[in-house]
Design an enzyme around this catalytic site. Structure first.
Site, PDB file in Angstrom:
ATOM      1  N   PRO A  85      -2.596  -4.230   5.849  1.00 19.74           N
ATOM      2  CA  PRO A  85      -2.233  -4.266   7.260  1.00 19.74           C
ATOM      3  C   PRO A  85      -0.956  -3.512   7.621  1.00 19.74           C
ATOM      4  O   PRO A  85       0.066  -3.628   6.940  1.00 19.74           O
ATOM      5  CB  PRO A  85      -2.059  -5.763   7.546  1.00 19.74           C
ATOM      6  CG  PRO A  85      -2.956  -6.432   6.564  1.00 19.74           C
ATOM      7  CD  PRO A  85      -2.918  -5.571   5.324  1.00 19.74           C
ATOM      8  N   ASN A  86      -1.068  -2.758   8.685  1.00 14.01           N
ATOM      9  CA  ASN A  86       0.048  -2.062   9.339  1.00 14.01           C
ATOM     10  C   ASN A  86       0.559  -0.825   8.602  1.00 14.01           C
ATOM     11  O   ASN A  86       1.443  -0.140   9.111  1.00 14.01           O
ATOM     12  CB  ASN A  86       1.216  -3.031   9.624  1.00 14.01           C
ATOM     13  CG  ASN A  86       0.778  -4.178  10.501  1.00 14.01           C
ATOM     14  OD1 ASN A  86       0.212  -3.940  11.572  1.00 14.01           O
ATOM     15  ND2 ASN A  86       0.967  -5.402  10.062  1.00 14.01           N
ATOM     16  N   ARG A 103       6.539   2.871  12.412  1.00 11.77           N
ATOM     17  CA  ARG A 103       6.901   1.477  12.185  1.00 11.77           C
ATOM     18  C   ARG A 103       8.197   1.401  11.380  1.00 11.77           C
ATOM     19  O   ARG A 103       8.245   1.870  10.236  1.00 11.77           O
ATOM     20  CB  ARG A 103       5.749   0.868  11.387  1.00 11.77           C
ATOM     21  CG  ARG A 103       5.995  -0.466  10.822  1.00 11.77           C
ATOM     22  CD  ARG A 103       4.901  -0.820   9.826  1.00 11.77           C
ATOM     23  NE  ARG A 103       5.104  -2.175   9.416  1.00 11.77           N
ATOM     24  CZ  ARG A 103       4.710  -2.678   8.262  1.00 11.77           C
ATOM     25  NH1 ARG A 103       4.044  -1.925   7.401  1.00 11.77           N
ATOM     26  NH2 ARG A 103       4.955  -3.920   7.962  1.00 11.77           N
ATOM     27  N   TYR A 127      10.670   2.174   6.227  1.00  9.36           N
ATOM     28  CA  TYR A 127       9.481   2.759   5.586  1.00  9.36           C
ATOM     29  C   TYR A 127       9.456   4.284   5.582  1.00  9.36           C
ATOM     30  O   TYR A 127       8.541   4.874   5.020  1.00  9.36           O
ATOM     31  CB  TYR A 127       8.214   2.243   6.271  1.00  9.36           C
ATOM     32  CG  TYR A 127       8.062   0.736   6.166  1.00  9.36           C
ATOM     33  CD1 TYR A 127       7.890   0.132   4.922  1.00  9.36           C
ATOM     34  CD2 TYR A 127       8.105  -0.078   7.297  1.00  9.36           C
ATOM     35  CE1 TYR A 127       7.762  -1.242   4.805  1.00  9.36           C
ATOM     36  CE2 TYR A 127       7.970  -1.460   7.197  1.00  9.36           C
ATOM     37  CZ  TYR A 127       7.802  -2.031   5.954  1.00  9.36           C
ATOM     38  OH  TYR A 127       7.674  -3.390   5.834  1.00  9.36           O
ATOM     39  N   ASN A 181      -1.196  -1.957  -2.173  1.00  7.32           N
ATOM     40  CA  ASN A 181      -0.076  -2.370  -1.322  1.00  7.32           C
ATOM     41  C   ASN A 181      -0.677  -3.233  -0.219  1.00  7.32           C
ATOM     42  O   ASN A 181      -1.206  -2.714   0.762  1.00  7.32           O
ATOM     43  CB  ASN A 181       0.643  -1.158  -0.721  1.00  7.32           C
ATOM     44  CG  ASN A 181       1.844  -1.594   0.121  1.00  7.32           C
ATOM     45  OD1 ASN A 181       2.014  -2.787   0.406  1.00  7.32           O
ATOM     46  ND2 ASN A 181       2.663  -0.650   0.528  1.00  7.32           N
ATOM     47  N   ALA A 193       1.920  -7.361   4.435  1.00  6.62           N
ATOM     48  CA  ALA A 193       2.384  -8.755   4.528  1.00  6.62           C
ATOM     49  C   ALA A 193       1.458  -9.756   3.844  1.00  6.62           C
ATOM     50  O   ALA A 193       1.882 -10.879   3.528  1.00  6.62           O
ATOM     51  CB  ALA A 193       2.581  -9.138   6.000  1.00  6.62           C
ATOM     52  N   GLU A 253       0.557  -3.777  -8.272  1.00  5.54           N
ATOM     53  CA  GLU A 253       1.113  -4.068  -6.939  1.00  5.54           C
ATOM     54  C   GLU A 253       2.186  -3.020  -6.620  1.00  5.54           C
ATOM     55  O   GLU A 253       3.047  -2.756  -7.473  1.00  5.54           O
ATOM     56  CB  GLU A 253       1.743  -5.467  -6.969  1.00  5.54           C
ATOM     57  CG  GLU A 253       2.471  -5.862  -5.687  1.00  5.54           C
ATOM     58  CD  GLU A 253       3.204  -7.206  -5.832  1.00  5.54           C
ATOM     59  OE1 GLU A 253       3.296  -7.752  -6.962  1.00  5.54           O
ATOM     60  OE2 GLU A 253       3.696  -7.694  -4.793  1.00  5.54           O
ATOM     61  N   HIS A 274       4.946  -1.492  -3.394  1.00  8.11           N
ATOM     62  CA  HIS A 274       5.550  -1.613  -2.061  1.00  8.11           C
ATOM     63  C   HIS A 274       6.489  -0.442  -1.832  1.00  8.11           C
ATOM     64  O   HIS A 274       7.208  -0.038  -2.752  1.00  8.11           O
ATOM     65  CB  HIS A 274       6.352  -2.909  -1.935  1.00  8.11           C
ATOM     66  CG  HIS A 274       5.508  -4.120  -2.150  1.00  8.11           C
ATOM     67  ND1 HIS A 274       4.630  -4.585  -1.204  1.00  8.11           N
ATOM     68  CD2 HIS A 274       5.369  -4.927  -3.225  1.00  8.11           C
ATOM     69  CE1 HIS A 274       3.995  -5.648  -1.687  1.00  8.11           C
ATOM     70  NE2 HIS A 274       4.425  -5.874  -2.914  1.00  8.11           N
ATOM     71  N   ARG A 319      14.789  -7.566   1.382  1.00  6.82           N
ATOM     72  CA  ARG A 319      14.693  -7.534   2.843  1.00  6.82           C
ATOM     73  C   ARG A 319      15.279  -8.801   3.435  1.00  6.82           C
ATOM     74  O   ARG A 319      15.382  -9.820   2.768  1.00  6.82           O
ATOM     75  CB  ARG A 319      13.216  -7.377   3.247  1.00  6.82           C
ATOM     76  CG  ARG A 319      12.529  -6.136   2.657  1.00  6.82           C
ATOM     77  CD  ARG A 319      12.655  -4.925   3.526  1.00  6.82           C
ATOM     78  NE  ARG A 319      12.114  -5.120   4.851  1.00  6.82           N
ATOM     79  CZ  ARG A 319      10.845  -4.865   5.200  1.00  6.82           C
ATOM     80  NH1 ARG A 319       9.986  -4.412   4.308  1.00  6.82           N
ATOM     81  NH2 ARG A 319      10.450  -5.050   6.456  1.00  6.82           N
TER      82      ARG A 319
END
Ligand code: DQA
Length: 146
Positions: A9-10, A17, A22, A74, A77, A98, A100, A107
């Site tokens: 998502p996103n 964004r 990012y 990835n 969220a 995994e 990111h 964060r």
């Protein structure tokens, strides 16, 4: 070697964004770079993005059924709360890494500090922008050539 790269998502909003987190490159450009790097390493790569949890799970099941060698994931969220994704990763034989772009542990939002999929994945690469994907690919390359 056949690799599947899945983005959740996103991630389609890259470039627009939170660019301070990012980066300013959009999704297509970012993934073109990842794809070129994967090809240089000799991988055959398919890269997909979805905003839907169930689609990611279906793609993981399909990767397993099709004998894909590894998935670089990835989950956005979903990383932080999707037990369904955790169970899908545990449930397939395909090795899953995994990745990111940011380092969620560093964060400001506490909900990002825990990954519910981490233990189900073989390795995690985070905090290096597109470099996280490249490190994961290099790691896979090394694993397979040793
Ligand atoms: C992310 C980190 C997640 O916390 C966030 O929800 C994302 C992107 C990353 O690549 O840094 O969507 O997975």
């Amino acid at each position: 070697m056949r690799i599947l790269i899945l983005n959740g998502p996103n991630l389609n909003l890259l470039g627009r964004r939170e660019p301070e987190i990012y980066g300013e490159r959009d999704y297509e450009e970012t993934m073109r770079d990842v794809a070129a790097f994967a090809s240089q390493l000799g991988f055959s790569v398919d890269i997909r993005q979805t905003n839907h949890e169930g689609r990611l799970i279906d793609w993981l099941h399909e990767a397993d059924a099709e004998g894909i060698d590894a998935v670089i994931l990835n989950p956005g969220a979903l990383t932080h709360y999707s037990y369904a994704l955790h169970d899908a990763i545990v449930g397939v034989d395909t090795i899953v890494y995994e990745v990111h772009l940011s380092d969620p542990k560093k964060r400001k939002e506490p909900f990002r500090h825990h990954s519910v999929i981490k233990d189900a994945c073989a390795y995690t690469f985070a905090g290096e922008g597109i470099g996280s994907y490249k490190k994961a690919l290099e790691h896979l390359r090394k694993e397979w050539s040793s």
